[in-house]
Scaffold this motif. Structure first.
Motif, PDB file in Angstrom:
ATOM      1  N   TRP A 584      37.778  60.995  26.386  1.00  0.00           N
ATOM      2  CA  TRP A 584      37.334  61.665  27.692  1.00  0.00           C
ATOM      3  C   TRP A 584      38.659  62.010  28.002  1.00  0.00           C
ATOM      4  N   PRO A 585      38.069  63.462  29.019  1.00  0.00           N
ATOM      5  CA  PRO A 585      36.814  63.787  28.990  1.00  0.00           C
ATOM      6  C   PRO A 585      36.626  64.795  27.236  1.00  0.00           C
ATOM      7  N   ALA A 586      35.565  64.922  27.327  1.00  0.00           N
ATOM      8  CA  ALA A 586      34.918  65.642  25.932  1.00  0.00           C
ATOM      9  C   ALA A 586      35.629  66.914  26.166  1.00  0.00           C
ATOM     10  N   SER A 587      35.610  67.926  24.459  1.00  0.00           N
ATOM     11  CA  SER A 587      35.959  69.157  24.574  1.00  0.00           C
ATOM     12  C   SER A 587      35.091  70.349  25.183  1.00  0.00           C
ATOM     13  N   LEU A 588      33.848  69.534  24.798  1.00  0.00           N
ATOM     14  CA  LEU A 588      33.146  70.735  24.891  1.00  0.00           C
ATOM     15  C   LEU A 588      31.386  69.969  25.047  1.00  0.00           C
ATOM     16  N   TYR A 589      30.794  70.749  26.286  1.00  0.00           N
ATOM     17  CA  TYR A 589      29.317  70.196  26.307  1.00  0.00           C
ATOM     18  C   TYR A 589      28.935  71.449  26.138  1.00  0.00           C
ATOM     19  N   LEU A 590      27.406  71.084  25.771  1.00  0.00           N
ATOM     20  CA  LEU A 590      26.942  72.542  24.698  1.00  0.00           C
ATOM     21  C   LEU A 590      25.271  72.258  24.860  1.00  0.00           C
ATOM     22  N   GLU A 591      24.719  72.815  25.994  1.00  0.00           N
ATOM     23  CA  GLU A 591      23.173  72.564  26.246  1.00  0.00           C
ATOM     24  C   GLU A 591      22.447  74.348  26.623  1.00  0.00           C
ATOM     25  N   GLY A 592      21.435  74.428  26.966  1.00  0.00           N
ATOM     26  CA  GLY A 592      20.973  75.453  27.293  1.00  0.00           C
ATOM     27  C   GLY A 592      21.080  75.710  28.643  1.00  0.00           C
ATOM     28  N   SER A 593      20.664  77.143  28.673  1.00  0.00           N
ATOM     29  CA  SER A 593      21.220  77.608  30.653  1.00  0.00           C
ATOM     30  C   SER A 593      20.692  77.335  31.283  1.00  0.00           C
ATOM     31  N   ASP A 594      19.613  76.258  31.535  1.00  0.00           N
ATOM     32  CA  ASP A 594      19.050  75.728  32.450  1.00  0.00           C
ATOM     33  C   ASP A 594      20.101  74.382  33.143  1.00  0.00           C
ATOM     34  N   GLN A 595      20.375  74.168  31.992  1.00  0.00           N
ATOM     35  CA  GLN A 595      21.571  73.191  32.266  1.00  0.00           C
ATOM     36  C   GLN A 595      22.678  72.787  33.281  1.00  0.00           C
ATOM     37  N   HIS A 596      22.729  73.799  33.481  1.00  0.00           N
ATOM     38  CA  HIS A 596      23.437  73.855  34.618  1.00  0.00           C
ATOM     39  C   HIS A 596      23.245  73.303  36.179  1.00  0.00           C
ATOM     40  N   ARG A 597      21.539  73.196  36.447  1.00  0.00           N
ATOM     41  CA  ARG A 597      21.122  71.979  37.473  1.00  0.00           C
ATOM     42  C   ARG A 597      21.117  71.604  36.832  1.00  0.00           C
ATOM     43  N   GLY A 598      21.024  70.738  35.821  1.00  0.00           N
ATOM     44  CA  GLY A 598      20.368  69.862  34.772  1.00  0.00           C
ATOM     45  C   GLY A 598      21.926  68.829  35.168  1.00  0.00           C
ATOM     46  N   TRP A 599      22.019  68.469  33.258  1.00  0.00           N
ATOM     47  CA  TRP A 599      22.561  67.923  32.641  1.00  0.00           C
ATOM     48  C   TRP A 599      24.255  68.341  32.873  1.00  0.00           C
ATOM     49  N   PHE A 600      24.506  69.266  32.820  1.00  0.00           N
ATOM     50  CA  PHE A 600      25.697  69.957  33.576  1.00  0.00           C
ATOM     51  C   PHE A 600      26.322  69.720  34.650  1.00  0.00           C
ATOM     52  N   HIS A 601      25.452  69.748  35.948  1.00  0.00           N
ATOM     53  CA  HIS A 601      25.402  69.681  36.767  1.00  0.00           C
ATOM     54  C   HIS A 601      25.689  67.522  37.753  1.00  0.00           C
ATOM     55  N   SER A 602      24.911  67.101  36.464  1.00  0.00           N
ATOM     56  CA  SER A 602      24.706  65.654  36.942  1.00  0.00           C
ATOM     57  C   SER A 602      25.760  65.272  36.554  1.00  0.00           C
ATOM     58  N   SER A 603      26.275  65.358  35.212  1.00  0.00           N
ATOM     59  CA  SER A 603      27.432  64.865  34.589  1.00  0.00           C
ATOM     60  C   SER A 603      28.572  65.457  35.740  1.00  0.00           C
ATOM     61  N   LEU A 604      29.000  66.619  35.955  1.00  0.00           N
ATOM     62  CA  LEU A 604      30.297  67.242  37.003  1.00  0.00           C
ATOM     63  C   LEU A 604      29.870  66.112  37.922  1.00  0.00           C
TER      64      LEU A 604
END
Length: 954
Positions: A584-604
Motif C-alpha cells: 500500500w499504496p498501489a502502483s496503479l489503478y486502471l479503469e474506464g474514464s467513468d470511474q473518475h466519479r466511481g471507483w477512483f473517486h470513492s477510493s480516494l
C-alpha cells in the motif's frame, strides 16, 4: 539418358528456412492447450517465486460486478491490465495481480427479486438472512463463470484466491473502515435531498445514475406578492417555471439572481386560450419576458421601466404559495432570496425552492432557515399529511409517470395561479439498473462529511500528488471533488454490508465505542455481515449497555464505499492474512474514464478519510467501446461484439492485439472489419516470428559473431532494436503500451520484412554456412527473435509462448518467465542510423522504378534489372561498395552517373536529386540464386551457376 545429362535440382542446395512453427495460427484450437500447459506447470506460482525480493508493482484490480457474462468492455479492461502487468514483470519487477469482484448491491438484489416476482413470491415475507444467502449464492455463481472467461482471455493472476467484497474478511474490514469515520466524526446522520429511485426504493450514488432523454411536463405558476419590498409591486405576482410540477407542494421559498434585472409586466390583452387575466401584473426577468408572454399566450403587455428591479432589490419580498386558499396547509409565507444558481437561460429568472427536492434548494433553505418539508414517501406517493395530494403518485412502482403532476396542475388552475402548461424533452437522471427516472427526495440518510477532518482538502492534495494518465484526468476528478456535496453512503436495501453502528435514542448521538466496533468486526470476520441481522444487539453492545437504549442502524453501505475500501483488505494487513503479498499504496489503478466519479473517486475519499492520502500512486483510464460506426452497442441495433464470439472465431490474441493497437485513451471501436484488420496485423507478426524461427534453424553459439565483426546493415538492425528497447521502457513507465506496439508492428513490417529480410534472403539462402555475411545475418536474427518474442509476450501471450517453445522446448520453459533483454549501449549509433536512413530513401526510388518496369513487362523479378542511378550528389552512394549496393537494391547489377536523367526516368518528390531508369541485366540467370550475371557458365563443373553458387555446392 546418362547420369551426367540429368538436370540438377539446385533447390535442394539452397538453405531455405525450416521450422515446425505453423503459418496459420489456429488460435481458437491452440490457446486452450497453452492455458492447460500453464495450469499444469503452475505458471502463476513460478512467476511469484522468480520475482521474490524484486521491486513491487501493484496494479490493484477495480472489481467488476459479479453479474452476467463478460462484455467487450470487461475484455478491454482486463487485457490492458494484463499487458501492463506482464510488461512490468518482464521489466524485472514483482507484478503480482490479485483479481477481485464487487458483489453487493442493487443489481443482484434486483435479479433475485425478479426471480421472486416470476414465482409470485413476496420479497418482504422472506427472512432477510435467507434473502442475503440467495444473493451471495448468485454472486458466487457468476464469479466462477467470469473467472473462467477472464482466464480464457489469457489474463494471469491469483485466480485460485481472488478477493471479493462479500468475503467475511472483506465485510469485517469494511465495517472497520466505517467505524473509523464514526470515530473521527466524519460519519453523521442528516436529512438531505438525495437522488431516489421509486422503483428500487433506495437512494442512488452519482455513479449509479445515467442521463437519458425524458419528456417533462412544464408549468408557469404565479406566486401572489403579499408583502412587497417595493410598494410599486403590491398586487403583482412573481412567476416561476418548473419541469417538476409535482414539487410544488414542497415549495417553501423563491430564488432570484442578485444581478438579474426583472420587469413588471401588466397584461393589456390576451389570446382566447390564455390563462392570464387582463390587468394582472407579473414579475419576470427582463431577458425572458418575451418567452413568458408567448408561453402564457398573452397578446399585449405594458412595461414601465420605473418598476424594473434587480434580484437583490427583490430579496425579502414575501409571496403567498400558489395554493394558499385551497387548503390551510398552504397558508405559510414564501420569501424571496437570492441564489447564484439562478440564470436567464430558460424559464422566468425565478426558481421555486422546494428544499426537500433539490440540492440547490436544500442549500439555500439551510442558509436562510427555511423549513425542509417531508412530502414524498419512498414509494413515490405523497405522505398522508400533504393536503390535496395525499396518496398521489409521482412515479408508479414500474417507473411510469403517476397522477401527481396532473393533480397539481388542476389544483393550481382551480386556484387561479396556473399561467401555462407545456412540455420539454431534456436530459434527465435515470437509474442505471431499472432505467426509471429518479426524483430528488428528502430522507434521513447517513453521510460522510467533506469538511470534517478536512476531507476535501486532503483529497485535493492527494489528487495533486497522483500521476494521472492521461493528464486531463486530474482536472476532471479535481472539479468533482471541489464541488461535490457530502457523501451519502446509506442505502435502504438488504444485500450489502450494514452501516454497523448504534445511535443512542435519548440523545440521538452516534455510539463511538471502540470495543463495540471491534466486537462487530470480529463477528463479521467469523460469520459474515449476516451476523448483524441474525444476532441480538446485545451481542455487540456488550453487558454494560441496555440494548433498549439504542437504535441499531439497518441501512446498508453504498457499494461504492465497498469497492472504495478494497485497498484496505487487499493491499494492507488483511491482504497478507489472505495470502497476498502486495503493498500500500498501489502502483496503479486502471479503469474506464467513468470511474473518475466511481471507483477512483470513492477510493480516494475512503483512503483520505481514514489514512490522509490516496490509495494509489498513479491512475490510468481508458475509453468505452463503440461499434465501427462510433455507436454505442445495443442488442436492439444488433451491433454488439461479444468477446466470447471473437475468441471462438479468431482467438484471444486477436482481441489482445486489438486492445493495444487502439488508442485506449479515447473511445475504441470494434466490429467485423476492424477485427479482420487486426487478424491481418497478427498474420504479419506471426509470419515475422515464423521467418526468424526458420532462418535460425540449427543456429548455435559457435556461429555467432561479435558486434565489432558485424557488417553495417546488421549493426543498423541492432541500433533499431536498441531504439525500440528504449521506447519500450519509456512507454511502460507512462503506461502507454499502444505507442510501443504500433512501433513494434511497423518495425516488423517495414524494417524487417520489407527491408532487412528482403536484402538478406540471398545471403541466408545461398551463401555457404561459414560465410561471414550469413553468420552475421543469423547473429542479428537471433537477437531480433529474442527481442521480438519477449516484447510481444505481454500482448500476444499465447503466440509468443508458442514461438518461444519452438526455439526453446522444455516442460519448464515459458517466455513469461523471462525478462526483457538488456540491449547494450554500444548498439546505439545515431550516425549509422542517419546514413542508412538516406540509403533507404535512395533505395525507395530504385524500388519504385523497378516495380514500374515490372508492371510494363520490361523485366520480371528485380534480379533481372540493372538500374541506372542518375544522382545530383553521389555522397550517399559513396558510403557503400558497389557489391553491397547490389545487395541493398536486390539487383544483379547497377550503375551510377552524374549525367542528367532522361525525361522518362522515375523520380519521387520526397527524394530530390535522384532519378532512375531500368535496364535489363546482362548475362545469364544463375539457377541457384537467380541473379543475372556475365560470369554464369564460367565454372565448367556447374555451367548454370554463378561463381559464388558453384563454390557453395562444391
Amino acid at each position: 539418358m546418362s547420369d551426367e545429362a540429368k538436370p540438377v535440382d539446385y533447390k535442394t542446395t539452397v538453405f531455405l528456412p525450416k521450422s515446425d512453427f505453423p503459418m496459420r495460427g489456429e488460435l481458437p484450437k491452440r490457446e486452450p492447450a497453452i492455458l492447460a500447459r500453464w495450469a499444469k506447470m503452475d505458471l502463476y506460482r513460478r512467476l511469484r517465486e522468480a520475482a521474490q525480493g524484486r521491486e513491487k508493482f501493484v496494479l490493484h484490480d477495480g472489481p467488476p460486478y459479479a453479474n452476467g457474462h463478460l462484455h467487450i468492455g470487461h475484455a478491454l479492461n482486463k487485457i490492458l491490465k494484463d499487458a501492463i502487468n506482464r510488461g512490468q514483470q518482464m521489466l524485472g519487477k514483482d507484478a503480482d495481480y490479485v483479481p477481485g469482484w464487487d458483489c453487493h448491491g442493487l443489481p443482484i438484489e434486483w435479479k433475485i427479486e425478479e426471480e421472486y416476482r416470476a414465482k409470485g413470491k413476496d420479497k418482504d415475507k422472506v427472512d432477510v438472512v435467507e434473502f442475503r444467502r440467495e444473493c451471495r449464492d448468485f454472486a458466487a455463481k457468476w464469479i466462477d463463470v467470469q473467472r473462467e472467461e477472464f482466464k480464457r482471455l489469457g489474463v494471469i493472476g491469483d485466480w485460485a484466491n481472488p478477493y471479493s467484497t462479500m468475503s467475511y474478511a472483506a465485510e469485517a474490514q469494511i465495517a472497520r473502515e466505517i467505524a473509523k469515520f464514526a470515530a473521527n466524526g466524519g460519519l453523521y446522520r442528516g436529512s438531505k435531498p438525495v437522488m431516489w429511485s421509486v422503483v428500487e426504493k433506495t437512494a442512488l450514488a452519482e455513479a449509479e445514475i445515467e442521463y437519458h432523454e425524458h419528456r417533462s411536463t412544464t408549468i408557469h405558476a404565479a406566486f401572489p406578492i403579499v408583502r412587497p419590498k417595493n410598494p410599486r409591486h403590491a398586487g403583482a405576482s412573481i412567476v416561476i417555471w418548473t419541469t417538476t410540477p409535482w414539487t410544488m407542494p414542497g415549495n417553501r421559498a423563491l430564488a432570484a439572481g442578485a444581478a438579474i434585472e426583472y420587469d413588471l409586466l401588466t397584461v393589456k390583452s390576451i389570446h382566447p386560450e390564455s390563462k392570464a387575466k387582463p390587468g394582472a401584473r407579473y414579475l419576470v426577468a427582463k431577458a425572458l419576458a418575451t418567452e413568458f408572454v408567448e408561453a402564457a399566450k398573452i397578446a399585449e403587455v405594458d412595461v414601465d421601466t420605473a418598476d424594473r428591479a434587480t434580484g437583490a432589490d427583490l430579496e425579502g419580498t414575501v409571496c403567498a404559495h400558489p395554493l394558499r386558499g385551497a387548503d390551510p396547509y398552504y397558508g405559510f409565507d414564501v420569501c424571496v432570496f437570492t441564489g447564484d444558481f439562478v440564470t436567464t437561460e430558460a424559464g422566468t429568472g425565478f426558481v421555486h425552492i422546494a428544499p426537500g427536492h433539490g440540492a440547490d434548494d436544500y442549500e439555500l433553505g439551510m442558509k436562510n432557515g427555511v423549513e425542509v418539508p417531508q412530502t414524498v414517501a419512498d414509494d413515490g406517493t405523497y405522505y398522508p399529511h400533504v393536503a390535496l395530494f395525499a396518496g398521489r403518485r409521482v412515479y408508479t412502482p414500474q417507473g411510469k409517470p403517476g397522477d401527481a403532476n396532473k393533480a397539481v396542475i388542476q389544483a393550481l388552475e382551480a386556484n387561479g395561479n396556473l399561467l401555462a402548461v407545456g412540455h420539454l424533452t431534456h436530459s434527465y437522471p435515470h437509474s442505471w439498473r431499472s432505467k426509471a427516472p429518479l426524483i430528488f427526495r428528502n430522507t434521513p440518510q447517513w453521510f460522510i462529511s467533506m469538511s470534517t477532518n478536512g476531507l476535501r482538502d486532503k483529497a485535493l492534495a492527494a489528487i495533486e500528488a497522483t500521476d494521472w494518465f492521461p493528464a486531463s484526468g486530474e482536472n476532471r476528478i479535481r472539479a468533482m471533488i471541489e464541488t461535490r456535496p457530502d457523501w451519502c453512503i446509506s442505502r435502504q436495501r438488504a444485500w450489502g454490508v450494514p452501516i454497523a453502528v448504534f445511535v443512542e435514542k435519548k440523545t440521538g448521538q452516534l455510539l463511538r465505542d471502540p470495543a463495540v466496533f471491534e466486537r462487530i468486526a470480529e463477528a463479521f470476520a467469523a460469520e459474515g455481515a449476516d451476523a448483524w441481522y441474525a444476532s441480538p444487539p446485545s451481542r455487540f453492545l456488550g453487558p454494560d449497555r441496555d440494548a433498549a437504549d439504542y437504535e441499531q442502524v439497518m441501512d446498508v453501505i453504498d457499494v461504492w464505499f465497498d469497492s472504495g475500501s478494497t485497498h484496505a483488505f487487499t493491499l494492507e494487513g488483511p491482504g497478507r492474512e489472505a495470502g497476498w503479498n502486495l503493498e500500500w499504496p498501489a502502483s496503479l489503478y486502471l479503469e474506464g474514464s467513468d470511474q473518475h466519479r466511481g471507483w477512483f473517486h470513492s477510493s480516494l475519499l475512503e483512503a483520505c478519510g481514514t489514512r490522509g492520502v490516496a490509495p494509489y500512486k498513479a491512475v490510468l483510464t481508458h475509453g468505452f467501446v463503440l461499434d465501427e460506426q462510433g455507436r454505442k452497442m445495443s442488442k436492439s441495433l444488433g451491433n454488439v461484439t461479444a468477446p466470447q464470439q471473437v475468441i471462438e472465431q479468431y482467438g484471444a490474441d486477436i482481441l489482445r492485439l486489438w486492445v493495444v493497437a487502439s488508442d485506449y485513451s479515447e473511445d475504441l471501436r470494434i466490429g467485423p472489419e476492424i477485427l479482420k484488420q487486426q487478424a491481418e496485423y497478427y498474420r504479419r507478426l506471426r509470419n515475422t516470428l515464423r521467418y526468424l524461427l526458420g532462418a535460425l534453424d540449427g543456429f548455435g553459439e559457435a556461429e555467432k559473431l561479435p558486434y565489432a565483426e558485424l557488417p553495417e546493415l546488421e549493426r543498423f538492425v541492432l541500433h533499431r532494436l536498441r531504439e525500440l528497447d528504449g521506447l519500450l521502457r519509456e512507454c511502460l513507465a507512462a503506461h502507454d503500451v499502444t505507442r510501443f506496439y504500433v512501433a513494434l508492428h511497423n518495425f516488423c513490417a517495414v524494417d524487417l520484412s520489407a527491408f532487412y529480410f528482403d536484402i538478406r534472403k540471398d545471403a541466408l539462402y545461398c551463401d555457404v554456412p561459414a560465410s561471414v555475411r550469413r553468420r552475421a545475418t543469423r547473429t542479428a536474427m537471433d537477437v531480433a527473435f529474442d527481442c521480438l518474442v519477449k516484447w510481444l509476450a505481454p500482448v500476444l501471450c499465447f503466440t509468443a509462448e508458442e514461438a518461444w517453445l519452438a526455439r526453446h522446448p522444455g516442460d519448464d520453459q515459458s517466455v513469461h518467465l523471462q525478462l526483457f533483454p538488456e540491449t547494450p549501449a554500444q548498439w546505439h549509433d545515431a550516425a549509422l542510423a542517419e546514413k542508412w536512413s538516406k540509403i533507404r530513401d535512395l533505395r525507395r526510388v530504385v524500388t519504385g522504378a523497378i516495380e514500374l518496369a515490372r508492371a510494363d513487362k520490361k523485366i520480371g523479378a528485380s534480379l533481372q534489372a540493372a538500374p541506372v542511378l542518375h544522382l545530383d550528389d553521389d555522397a550517399v552512394y559513396g558510403g557503400l561498395s558497389k557489391a553491397i549496393w547490389d545487395e541493398v537494391l536486390i539487383v544483379s547489377d547497377h550503375s551510377v552517373t552524374r549525367a542528367a536523367a532522361p525525361e522518362g526516368a522515375f523520380r519521387l518528390a520526397e527524394t530530390p536529386g535522384v532519378a532512375v531508369r531500368v535496364e535489363p541485366a546482362q548475362g545469364h540467370k544463375c539457377e541457384r540464386c537467380w541473379k543475372v550475371l556475365p560470369e554464369v557458365g564460367s565454372v565448367a563443373a556447374h555451367p548454370k551457376l554463378c561463381v559464388r553458387c558453384a563454390d557453395a555446392i562444391g
